[in-house]
Design a protein around this motif. Structure first.
Motif, PDB file in Angstrom:
ATOM      1  N   HIS A 275       3.354 -23.913   0.061  1.00  0.00           N
ATOM      2  CA  HIS A 275       2.082 -23.059  -0.635  1.00  0.00           C
ATOM      3  C   HIS A 275       1.406 -22.682   0.543  1.00  0.00           C
ATOM      4  N   ASP A 276       1.116 -24.075   1.516  1.00  0.00           N
ATOM      5  CA  ASP A 276       0.167 -23.732   2.748  1.00  0.00           C
ATOM      6  C   ASP A 276       0.888 -22.688   3.515  1.00  0.00           C
ATOM      7  N   THR A 277       2.267 -22.823   3.743  1.00  0.00           N
ATOM      8  CA  THR A 277       2.865 -21.776   4.814  1.00  0.00           C
ATOM      9  C   THR A 277       2.656 -20.419   4.026  1.00  0.00           C
ATOM     10  N   LEU A 278       3.235 -20.375   2.720  1.00  0.00           N
ATOM     11  CA  LEU A 278       3.133 -18.924   2.284  1.00  0.00           C
ATOM     12  C   LEU A 278       1.752 -18.254   1.924  1.00  0.00           C
ATOM     13  N   ALA A 279       0.721 -18.991   1.806  1.00  0.00           N
ATOM     14  CA  ALA A 279      -0.571 -18.613   1.284  1.00  0.00           C
ATOM     15  C   ALA A 279      -1.073 -17.449   2.302  1.00  0.00           C
ATOM     16  N   GLY A 280      -1.061 -17.729   3.749  1.00  0.00           N
ATOM     17  CA  GLY A 280      -1.228 -16.885   4.641  1.00  0.00           C
ATOM     18  C   GLY A 280      -0.697 -15.486   4.786  1.00  0.00           C
ATOM     19  N   THR A 281       0.691 -15.584   4.129  1.00  0.00           N
ATOM     20  CA  THR A 281       1.478 -14.420   4.053  1.00  0.00           C
ATOM     21  C   THR A 281       1.399 -13.615   2.794  1.00  0.00           C
ATOM     22  N   LEU A 282       0.624 -13.672   2.050  1.00  0.00           N
ATOM     23  CA  LEU A 282       0.720 -13.256   0.487  1.00  0.00           C
ATOM     24  C   LEU A 282       0.113 -11.685   0.715  1.00  0.00           C
ATOM     25  N   THR A 283      -0.882 -11.725   1.504  1.00  0.00           N
ATOM     26  CA  THR A 283      -1.517 -10.367   1.993  1.00  0.00           C
ATOM     27  C   THR A 283      -0.741  -9.183   2.133  1.00  0.00           C
ATOM     28  N   ASP A 284       0.586  -9.822   2.927  1.00  0.00           N
ATOM     29  CA  ASP A 284       1.522  -9.067   3.611  1.00  0.00           C
ATOM     30  C   ASP A 284       2.423  -8.568   2.713  1.00  0.00           C
ATOM     31  N   ALA A 285       2.453  -8.879   1.398  1.00  0.00           N
ATOM     32  CA  ALA A 285       3.663  -8.521   0.416  1.00  0.00           C
ATOM     33  C   ALA A 285       3.526  -7.141   0.146  1.00  0.00           C
ATOM     34  N   PHE A 286       4.764  -6.654  -0.065  1.00  0.00           N
ATOM     35  CA  PHE A 286       4.955  -5.167  -0.541  1.00  0.00           C
ATOM     36  C   PHE A 286       4.340  -4.502   0.477  1.00  0.00           C
ATOM     37  N   PRO A 287       4.501  -4.372   1.791  1.00  0.00           N
ATOM     38  CA  PRO A 287       3.876  -3.558   2.746  1.00  0.00           C
ATOM     39  C   PRO A 287       4.415  -2.230   2.380  1.00  0.00           C
ATOM     40  N   PHE A 288       3.263  -1.226   2.673  1.00  0.00           N
ATOM     41  CA  PHE A 288       3.716   0.147   2.378  1.00  0.00           C
ATOM     42  C   PHE A 288       3.254   0.866   3.584  1.00  0.00           C
ATOM     43  N   LEU A 289       2.106   0.655   4.509  1.00  0.00           N
ATOM     44  CA  LEU A 289       1.851   1.410   5.687  1.00  0.00           C
ATOM     45  C   LEU A 289       3.062   1.602   6.446  1.00  0.00           C
ATOM     46  N   GLY A 290       3.059   2.779   7.206  1.00  0.00           N
ATOM     47  CA  GLY A 290       4.539   2.980   7.979  1.00  0.00           C
ATOM     48  C   GLY A 290       5.144   4.338   7.456  1.00  0.00           C
ATOM     49  N   PRO A 291       6.415   4.088   7.632  1.00  0.00           N
ATOM     50  CA  PRO A 291       7.179   5.113   7.252  1.00  0.00           C
ATOM     51  C   PRO A 291       7.125   5.533   5.938  1.00  0.00           C
ATOM     52  N   ARG A 292       7.088   4.751   5.031  1.00  0.00           N
ATOM     53  CA  ARG A 292       7.088   4.828   3.605  1.00  0.00           C
ATOM     54  C   ARG A 292       5.889   5.683   2.983  1.00  0.00           C
ATOM     55  N   CYS A 293       4.512   4.991   3.874  1.00  0.00           N
ATOM     56  CA  CYS A 293       3.274   5.933   3.643  1.00  0.00           C
ATOM     57  C   CYS A 293       3.495   7.254   4.065  1.00  0.00           C
ATOM     58  N   ASP A 294       3.802   7.432   5.280  1.00  0.00           N
ATOM     59  CA  ASP A 294       4.227   8.750   5.667  1.00  0.00           C
ATOM     60  C   ASP A 294       4.897   9.708   4.620  1.00  0.00           C
ATOM     61  N   ARG A 295       6.053   9.048   4.252  1.00  0.00           N
ATOM     62  CA  ARG A 295       7.059   9.766   3.783  1.00  0.00           C
ATOM     63  C   ARG A 295       6.503  10.461   2.513  1.00  0.00           C
TER      64      ARG A 295
END
Length: 239
Positions: A199-219
């Motif tokens: 939980h402690d390790t993953l808590a800091g990465t939750l905000t990065d889940a389902f990334p959208f910016l980048g190629p998908r956003c541009d497309r």
């Protein structure tokens, strides 16, 4: 004339443990090789659960096998071959651990710091897995291994035997010379410590889940703009 030996070659892989032991007791090295191939993964993981280091675990298992071969005549089948070998591995691993550091009471054990060691990877059943999915699976595996490494040794070895190797409570207790209730208690505490660590390790990465910016956003942006351009009416005209 000397007749060729017509005896069929033994299929060691198909032999039961008791048969293999009988052959080893008569000096059959190929039978002992099959015993090692059959037991290697369990014994390595058990040793790794105690010494917390890949290279040291390999040394422990090798030394344990040599000891087992020398003592094979004493094997009577009171326990399974794998349980018997597990006890030899644990004796060797704990003996090395006692030489490295003084013993610490279970009540004094706190959370330990994980290091960069990793459990060796065994062949995956996901042979045709997509490279991206395989990379993600590998990251998860390393994350879990790192959390397991951080467990105090008495909890780690119980977790490895029960959850990774799938040993029964009774088999784990017999191998570690513990009461069944102690095995259950340590497994419960190991699971709780793992949940906290993950939980402690993953808590800091939750905000990065389902990334959208980048190629998908541009497309998607380009697709929407193309549809807007093709729209028959102008929003300003309808205002």
């Amino acid at each position: 004339m000397i007749l060729p030996d017509a005896r069929p070659a033994l299929d060691y892989d198909a032999l039961a443990d008791a048969t293999l032991v009988g052959l080893v007791q008569r000096g059959d090295r190929l039978a002992f090789r099959q015993v090692m191939r059959r037991c290697n993964q369990r014994l390595f993981r058990v040793a790794r659960g105690v010494v917390n280091d890949d290279a040291e675990a390999e040394d422990v298992v090798q030394e344990a096998y040599v000891n087992a071969f020398e003592k094979i005549a004493t094997f009577r089948g009171d326990a399974s071959l794998l349980t018997w070998l597990t006890r030899i591995v644990l004796n060797e691993a704990y003996g090395r651990l006692r030489q490295q550091r003084p013993s610490v009471g279970i009540e004094q054990i706190g959370a330990t710091h994980a290091d960069d060691s990793r459990v060796v990877a065994f062949p995956s059943k996901f042979g045709n897995e997509d490279p991206a999915a395989a990379a993600a699976r590998e990251q998860v595996r390393r994350l879990v291994e790192h959390a397991i490494d951080s467990l105090p040794e008495p909890f780690r070895i119980v977790f490895v035997m029960r959850e990774i190797e799938g040993c029964t409570v009774e088999e784990t207790a017999a191998s570690l010379e513990l009461r069944s209730e102690t095995v259950k208690t340590r497994l419960h505490r190991a699971r709780r410590l793992l949940r906290t660590a993950l939980h402690d390790t993953l808590a800091g990465t939750l905000t990065d889940a389902f990334p959208f910016l980048g190629p998908r956003c541009d497309r998607m942006t380009q697709a929407v703009l193309a549809r807007v351009e093709a729209h028959p009416s102008n929003p300003a005209e309808g205002a």
